[in-house]
Design a protein around this motif. Sequence first.
Motif, PDB file in Angstrom:
ATOM      1  N   MET A  38       0.831  -1.210   0.000  1.00  0.00           N
ATOM      2  CA  MET A  38       0.000   0.000   0.000  1.00  0.00           C
ATOM      3  C   MET A  38       0.864   1.259   0.000  1.00  0.00           C
ATOM      4  N   LEU A  39       1.953   1.230   0.749  1.00  0.00           N
ATOM      5  CA  LEU A  39       2.869   2.377   0.787  1.00  0.00           C
ATOM      6  C   LEU A  39       3.421   2.669  -0.597  1.00  0.00           C
ATOM      7  N   PHE A  40       3.725   1.619  -1.375  1.00  0.00           N
ATOM      8  CA  PHE A  40       4.268   1.787  -2.725  1.00  0.00           C
ATOM      9  C   PHE A  40       3.293   2.534  -3.612  1.00  0.00           C
ATOM     10  N   TYR A  41       2.023   2.123  -3.606  1.00  0.00           N
ATOM     11  CA  TYR A  41       1.022   2.753  -4.463  1.00  0.00           C
ATOM     12  C   TYR A  41       0.754   4.184  -4.032  1.00  0.00           C
ATOM     13  N   TRP A  42       0.765   4.427  -2.729  1.00  0.00           N
ATOM     14  CA  TRP A  42       0.578   5.801  -2.249  1.00  0.00           C
ATOM     15  C   TRP A  42       1.720   6.691  -2.713  1.00  0.00           C
ATOM     16  N   SER A  43       2.935   6.151  -2.708  1.00  0.00           N
ATOM     17  CA  SER A  43       4.103   6.932  -3.131  1.00  0.00           C
ATOM     18  C   SER A  43       3.991   7.347  -4.578  1.00  0.00           C
ATOM     19  N   LEU A  44       3.519   6.424  -5.450  1.00  0.00           N
ATOM     20  CA  LEU A  44       3.388   6.743  -6.859  1.00  0.00           C
ATOM     21  C   LEU A  44       2.277   7.736  -7.109  1.00  0.00           C
ATOM     22  N   ALA A  45       1.231   7.689  -6.279  1.00  0.00           N
ATOM     23  CA  ALA A  45       0.062   8.541  -6.497  1.00  0.00           C
ATOM     24  C   ALA A  45       0.216   9.920  -5.878  1.00  0.00           C
ATOM     25  N   SER A  46       1.288  10.159  -5.158  1.00  0.00           N
ATOM     26  CA  SER A  46       1.474  11.438  -4.497  1.00  0.00           C
ATOM     27  C   SER A  46       1.438  12.585  -5.495  1.00  0.00           C
ATOM     28  N   PRO A  47       0.572  13.604  -5.277  1.00  0.00           N
ATOM     29  CA  PRO A  47       0.462  14.717  -6.221  1.00  0.00           C
ATOM     30  C   PRO A  47       1.673  15.638  -6.210  1.00  0.00           C
ATOM     31  N   ILE A  48       2.553  15.472  -5.212  1.00  0.00           N
ATOM     32  CA  ILE A  48       3.728  16.339  -5.107  1.00  0.00           C
ATOM     33  C   ILE A  48       4.780  15.948  -6.137  1.00  0.00           C
ATOM     34  N   ILE A  49       4.855  14.663  -6.466  1.00  0.00           N
ATOM     35  CA  ILE A  49       5.892  14.160  -7.365  1.00  0.00           C
ATOM     36  C   ILE A  49       5.408  14.233  -8.804  1.00  0.00           C
ATOM     37  N   LYS A  50       6.141  14.978  -9.649  1.00  0.00           N
ATOM     38  CA  LYS A  50       5.762  15.118 -11.045  1.00  0.00           C
ATOM     39  C   LYS A  50       6.997  15.040 -11.932  1.00  0.00           C
ATOM     40  N   GLY A  51       6.770  14.770 -13.219  1.00  0.00           N
ATOM     41  CA  GLY A  51       7.831  14.806 -14.202  1.00  0.00           C
ATOM     42  C   GLY A  51       8.986  13.897 -13.881  1.00  0.00           C
ATOM     43  N   ARG A  52      10.208  14.440 -14.014  1.00  0.00           N
ATOM     44  CA  ARG A  52      11.407  13.638 -13.775  1.00  0.00           C
ATOM     45  C   ARG A  52      11.503  13.178 -12.328  1.00  0.00           C
ATOM     46  N   GLY A  53      10.939  13.975 -11.421  1.00  0.00           N
ATOM     47  CA  GLY A  53      10.936  13.574 -10.026  1.00  0.00           C
ATOM     48  C   GLY A  53      10.141  12.296  -9.824  1.00  0.00           C
ATOM     49  N   PHE A  54       9.054  12.158 -10.573  1.00  0.00           N
ATOM     50  CA  PHE A  54       8.233  10.952 -10.491  1.00  0.00           C
ATOM     51  C   PHE A  54       9.013   9.749 -11.007  1.00  0.00           C
ATOM     52  N   ILE A  55       9.689   9.924 -12.160  1.00  0.00           N
ATOM     53  CA  ILE A  55      10.487   8.837 -12.729  1.00  0.00           C
ATOM     54  C   ILE A  55      11.604   8.431 -11.776  1.00  0.00           C
ATOM     55  N   ARG A  56      12.223   9.411 -11.159  1.00  0.00           N
ATOM     56  CA  ARG A  56      13.306   9.123 -10.205  1.00  0.00           C
ATOM     57  C   ARG A  56      12.772   8.317  -9.018  1.00  0.00           C
ATOM     58  N   LYS A  57      11.584   8.688  -8.541  1.00  0.00           N
ATOM     59  CA  LYS A  57      10.991   7.984  -7.407  1.00  0.00           C
ATOM     60  C   LYS A  57      10.631   6.543  -7.790  1.00  0.00           C
ATOM     61  N   VAL A  58      10.064   6.378  -9.005  1.00  0.00           N
ATOM     62  CA  VAL A  58       9.724   5.039  -9.476  1.00  0.00           C
ATOM     63  C   VAL A  58      10.971   4.172  -9.566  1.00  0.00           C
ATOM     64  N   THR A  59      12.051   4.762 -10.078  1.00  0.00           N
ATOM     65  CA  THR A  59      13.315   4.026 -10.211  1.00  0.00           C
ATOM     66  C   THR A  59      13.832   3.567  -8.849  1.00  0.00           C
ATOM     67  N   GLU A  60      13.762   4.476  -7.873  1.00  0.00           N
ATOM     68  CA  GLU A  60      14.211   4.132  -6.525  1.00  0.00           C
ATOM     69  C   GLU A  60      13.376   2.986  -5.951  1.00  0.00           C
ATOM     70  N   LEU A  61      12.092   2.989  -6.228  1.00  0.00           N
ATOM     71  CA  LEU A  61      11.196   1.972  -5.668  1.00  0.00           C
ATOM     72  C   LEU A  61      11.411   0.597  -6.289  1.00  0.00           C
ATOM     73  N   TYR A  62      11.483   0.545  -7.649  1.00  0.00           N
ATOM     74  CA  TYR A  62      11.582  -0.785  -8.245  1.00  0.00           C
ATOM     75  C   TYR A  62      13.001  -1.373  -8.161  1.00  0.00           C
ATOM     76  N   THR A  63      13.996  -0.522  -7.936  1.00  0.00           N
ATOM     77  CA  THR A  63      15.363  -1.047  -7.783  1.00  0.00           C
ATOM     78  C   THR A  63      15.672  -1.444  -6.344  1.00  0.00           C
ATOM     79  N   ASP A  64      14.778  -1.080  -5.435  1.00  0.00           N
ATOM     80  CA  ASP A  64      14.963  -1.444  -4.026  1.00  0.00           C
ATOM     81  C   ASP A  64      14.358  -2.836  -3.795  1.00  0.00           C
ATOM     82  N   PRO A  65      15.175  -3.820  -3.489  1.00  0.00           N
ATOM     83  CA  PRO A  65      14.659  -5.185  -3.298  1.00  0.00           C
ATOM     84  C   PRO A  65      13.669  -5.299  -2.142  1.00  0.00           C
ATOM     85  N   GLU A  66      13.667  -4.310  -1.262  1.00  0.00           N
ATOM     86  CA  GLU A  66      12.761  -4.340  -0.116  1.00  0.00           C
ATOM     87  C   GLU A  66      11.366  -3.816  -0.466  1.00  0.00           C
ATOM     88  N   THR A  67      11.200  -3.220  -1.642  1.00  0.00           N
ATOM     89  CA  THR A  67       9.888  -2.709  -2.029  1.00  0.00           C
ATOM     90  C   THR A  67       8.925  -3.878  -2.272  1.00  0.00           C
TER      91      THR A  67
END
Length: 201
Positions: free
Chosen positions: A1-30
């Motif tokens: 649930m935390l993962f989906y909330w992070s992606l849906a956050s209205p604060i993260i846009k554009g390249r910041g969103f891509i950077r956040k997605v990259t951090e999430l899927y490359t983290d084995p703990e996600t």
Amino acid sequence: MLFYWSLASPIIKGRGFIRKVTELYTDPETPIPPLLRRVLSEVVDQYLRLNEQIESLMVELESIAAGNEATKRLMSIPGVGVITACYILAWVGDGKQFKSGREFAAWIGLVPRQYGTGGVTRLLGISKRGNGGLREYLIHGARSAIQWKLKENHSWSKWISDLIQRKPKTVAVVAMANKMARIVWAVLTKETNYTSQFILE
């Protein structure tokens, strides 16, 4: 649930969103399924490749613009960048098919529509006829010009300041785009760079 909330956050846009997605899927703990992790990786890769293509095309476009006198003249106008300048030349050429700057602005769809009844004429919203792409570019340029020229001691500063005090922001931006269109026409047809003599009235 935390993962989906992070992606849906209205604060993260554009390249910041891509950077956040990259951090999430490359983290084995996600806590996400392996298939979703692979899909996200592929989407990010596609995004990065597309960005590289865009940057490469921009370099090529800037090189072409630098070798064209008409494009350089257009880019001397505040709010007109390389993409807008090239777009104008592609669609308008030398601009001499238009009798005046107002006619050019009307072709773009930046002149107010009129409605008359009982001898009273009312100005309505802009017509939005003509070249929608160019209208959009000039409106974006107008928004930028208003933002930056208010901070400078520029020949446009007082006109812009008075305008935004009298009109709603969206109306002021369109009015600025209308003035820019007239200046574009003058620069094209007179084959001259923009100078401070182009004072907005």
